[in-house]
Design a protein around this motif. Structure first.
Motif, PDB file in Angstrom:
ATOM      1  N   ARG A 135     -15.258   4.131  10.843  1.00 26.00           N
ATOM      2  CA  ARG A 135     -14.216   4.773  11.878  1.00 26.00           C
ATOM      3  C   ARG A 135     -12.768   4.482  11.250  1.00 26.00           C
ATOM      4  N   TRP A 136     -12.013   5.381  11.047  1.00 22.89           N
ATOM      5  CA  TRP A 136     -10.914   5.415  10.289  1.00 22.89           C
ATOM      6  C   TRP A 136      -9.932   4.805  11.364  1.00 22.89           C
ATOM      7  N   GLN A 137     -10.123   4.955  12.810  1.00 19.82           N
ATOM      8  CA  GLN A 137      -9.363   4.234  13.556  1.00 19.82           C
ATOM      9  C   GLN A 137      -9.225   2.805  13.464  1.00 19.82           C
ATOM     10  N   ASN A 138     -10.298   2.073  12.961  1.00 16.24           N
ATOM     11  CA  ASN A 138     -10.215   0.642  12.748  1.00 16.24           C
ATOM     12  C   ASN A 138      -9.904   0.112  11.281  1.00 16.24           C
ATOM     13  N   LEU A 139      -9.368   1.038  10.480  1.00 13.04           N
ATOM     14  CA  LEU A 139      -8.682   0.637   9.464  1.00 13.04           C
ATOM     15  C   LEU A 139      -7.527  -0.340   9.370  1.00 13.04           C
ATOM     16  N   SER A 140      -7.387  -1.098   8.682  1.00 13.06           N
ATOM     17  CA  SER A 140      -6.274  -1.938   8.715  1.00 13.06           C
ATOM     18  C   SER A 140      -5.735  -2.089   7.067  1.00 13.06           C
ATOM     19  N   GLU A 141      -4.408  -2.706   7.108  1.00 11.06           N
ATOM     20  CA  GLU A 141      -3.850  -2.561   5.409  1.00 11.06           C
ATOM     21  C   GLU A 141      -4.619  -3.541   4.946  1.00 11.06           C
ATOM     22  N   ALA A 142      -5.308  -4.791   5.585  1.00  9.44           N
ATOM     23  CA  ALA A 142      -6.254  -5.698   4.745  1.00  9.44           C
ATOM     24  C   ALA A 142      -7.382  -4.910   4.128  1.00  9.44           C
ATOM     25  N   ASP A 143      -7.973  -4.218   5.116  1.00  6.64           N
ATOM     26  CA  ASP A 143      -9.183  -3.446   4.398  1.00  6.64           C
ATOM     27  C   ASP A 143      -8.621  -2.539   3.334  1.00  6.64           C
ATOM     28  N   LEU A 144      -7.803  -1.847   3.434  1.00  4.62           N
ATOM     29  CA  LEU A 144      -7.114  -1.050   2.215  1.00  4.62           C
ATOM     30  C   LEU A 144      -6.674  -2.069   0.962  1.00  4.62           C
ATOM     31  N   GLY A 145      -6.673  -3.228   1.257  1.00  3.14           N
ATOM     32  CA  GLY A 145      -6.344  -4.228   0.206  1.00  3.14           C
ATOM     33  C   GLY A 145      -7.581  -4.379  -0.496  1.00  3.14           C
ATOM     34  N   ARG A 146      -8.286  -4.629   0.192  1.00  2.00           N
ATOM     35  CA  ARG A 146      -9.786  -4.659  -0.436  1.00  2.00           C
ATOM     36  C   ARG A 146     -10.177  -3.495  -0.999  1.00  2.00           C
ATOM     37  N   SER A 147     -10.061  -2.350  -0.430  1.00  2.00           N
ATOM     38  CA  SER A 147     -10.649  -1.321  -1.075  1.00  2.00           C
ATOM     39  C   SER A 147      -9.916  -0.745  -2.355  1.00  2.00           C
ATOM     40  N   VAL A 148      -8.742  -1.205  -2.606  1.00  2.00           N
ATOM     41  CA  VAL A 148      -8.235  -0.786  -3.955  1.00  2.00           C
ATOM     42  C   VAL A 148      -8.770  -1.519  -4.931  1.00  2.00           C
ATOM     43  N   GLN A 149      -9.372  -2.594  -4.585  1.00  2.00           N
ATOM     44  CA  GLN A 149      -9.996  -3.435  -5.454  1.00  2.00           C
ATOM     45  C   GLN A 149     -11.236  -2.506  -6.316  1.00  2.00           C
ATOM     46  N   VAL A 150     -11.787  -1.932  -5.234  1.00  2.00           N
ATOM     47  CA  VAL A 150     -13.075  -0.930  -5.687  1.00  2.00           C
ATOM     48  C   VAL A 150     -12.460   0.307  -6.409  1.00  2.00           C
ATOM     49  N   SER A 151     -11.447   0.995  -5.809  1.00  2.00           N
ATOM     50  CA  SER A 151     -10.912   2.346  -6.422  1.00  2.00           C
ATOM     51  C   SER A 151      -9.526   2.712  -5.577  1.00  2.00           C
ATOM     52  N   MET A 152      -8.629   2.366  -6.663  1.00  4.42           N
ATOM     53  CA  MET A 152      -7.267   2.909  -5.976  1.00  4.42           C
ATOM     54  C   MET A 152      -7.390   4.410  -5.666  1.00  4.42           C
ATOM     55  N   THR A 153      -8.178   5.507  -6.457  1.00  3.55           N
ATOM     56  CA  THR A 153      -7.941   6.812  -6.336  1.00  3.55           C
ATOM     57  C   THR A 153      -8.582   7.078  -5.000  1.00  3.55           C
ATOM     58  N   LEU A 154      -9.987   6.394  -4.782  1.00  5.43           N
ATOM     59  CA  LEU A 154     -10.697   6.758  -3.729  1.00  5.43           C
ATOM     60  C   LEU A 154      -9.976   6.349  -2.510  1.00  5.43           C
TER      61      LEU A 154
END
Length: 180
Positions: A91-110
Motif C-alpha cells: 500500500r503506497w499510502q503506508n510508505l514513509s521516508e524511512a521505508d524509502l531510505g531502506r529501498s534506495v539501498q536495494v535500488s535508487m532507480t526502482l
C-alpha cells in the motif's frame, strides 16, 4: 535523499525481455495507433506480466489513446510490482521516508520509478476528475520528497484547489471559491 541521483544503476528498460516479447513490443511500436498494437501489447503482458518495460509500454499506449482508467490500472500494477521488488508495503499510502531510505539501498532507480509511478497515477486521477484521490497521492510524494526533487508542488497545488472548489460547489450558494 536526492531522487535525481541514480547514476551507475541499470534502468528498468535495461532488463532483458524474451525474444517473443521483444518482437511483440516492436510490432506494437510499428503499429501504433492501430487496434493491432493493443493486441500485441496485451500478448506481451500475458507473457511477462511483471516486466516493467511491458507495463510502461502498455501504460503509454493507454495514456496516449486517452484511456486513462486503463492507464491507471496499469500504473497501479507497476506500483505493486516495484513495491514488492523493493521489499516495501503493497500500500503506497503506508510508505514513509524511512521505508524509502531502506529501498534506495536495494535500488535508487526502482525507488525513483515507484515515486514517479505514484505521481503519474495521481495525474491520471486528476484527468479522470477524481481530485481527492489524486491529492492523496500527491501529498504522499510531497511528504517523502520534502525538497520537491520530483516536481510535485504544482500538481499538489492544482489538486488542492480542485478539492477546495468541489467542496465549495457542494456547499451551495453560501460559499464561493476564489482561485488565487
Amino acid at each position: 535523499m536526492d531522487f535525481l541521483d541514480f547514476a551507475g544503476e541499470d534502468m528498468y528498460f535495461d532488463e532483458p525481455v524474451s525474444p517473443e516479447v521483444e518482437g511483440l513490443l516492436l510490432d506494437a511500436a510499428q503499429r501504433y495507433g492501430e487496434d493491432g498494437a493493443e493486441t500485441s501489447l496485451l500478448r506481451a503482458y500475458f507473457l511477462e506480466p511483471e516486466h516493467l518495460t511491458v507495463l510502461v509500454a502498455l501504460y503509454r499506449y493507454f495514456y496516449y489513446r486517452q484511456r486513462y482508467r486503463e492507464s491507471l490500472i496499469t500504473a497501479d500494477r507497476a506500483i505493486a510490482i516495484v513495491s514488492a521488488r523493493l521489499g516495501l508495503t503493497a500500500r503506497w499510502q503506508n510508505l514513509s521516508e524511512a521505508d524509502l531510505g531502506r529501498s534506495v539501498q536495494v535500488s535508487m532507480t526502482l525507488t525513483r520509478f515507484l515515486l514517479l509511478a505514484i505521481k503519474g497515477s495521481g495525474y491520471l486521477l486528476m484527468r479522470l476528475g477524481e481530485h481527492r484521490d489524486a491529492l492523496a497521492r500527491f501529498e504522499k510524494i510531497a511528504e517523502i520528497d520534502t525538497s520537491d526533487r520530483l516536481g510535485i508542488a504544482e500538481l499538489l497545488a492544482m489538486a488542492r484547489a480542485s478539492v477546495a472548489e468541489a467542496a465549495a460547489e457542494r456547499a451551495g450558494g453560501n460559499v464561493r471559491f476564489l482561485n488565487r
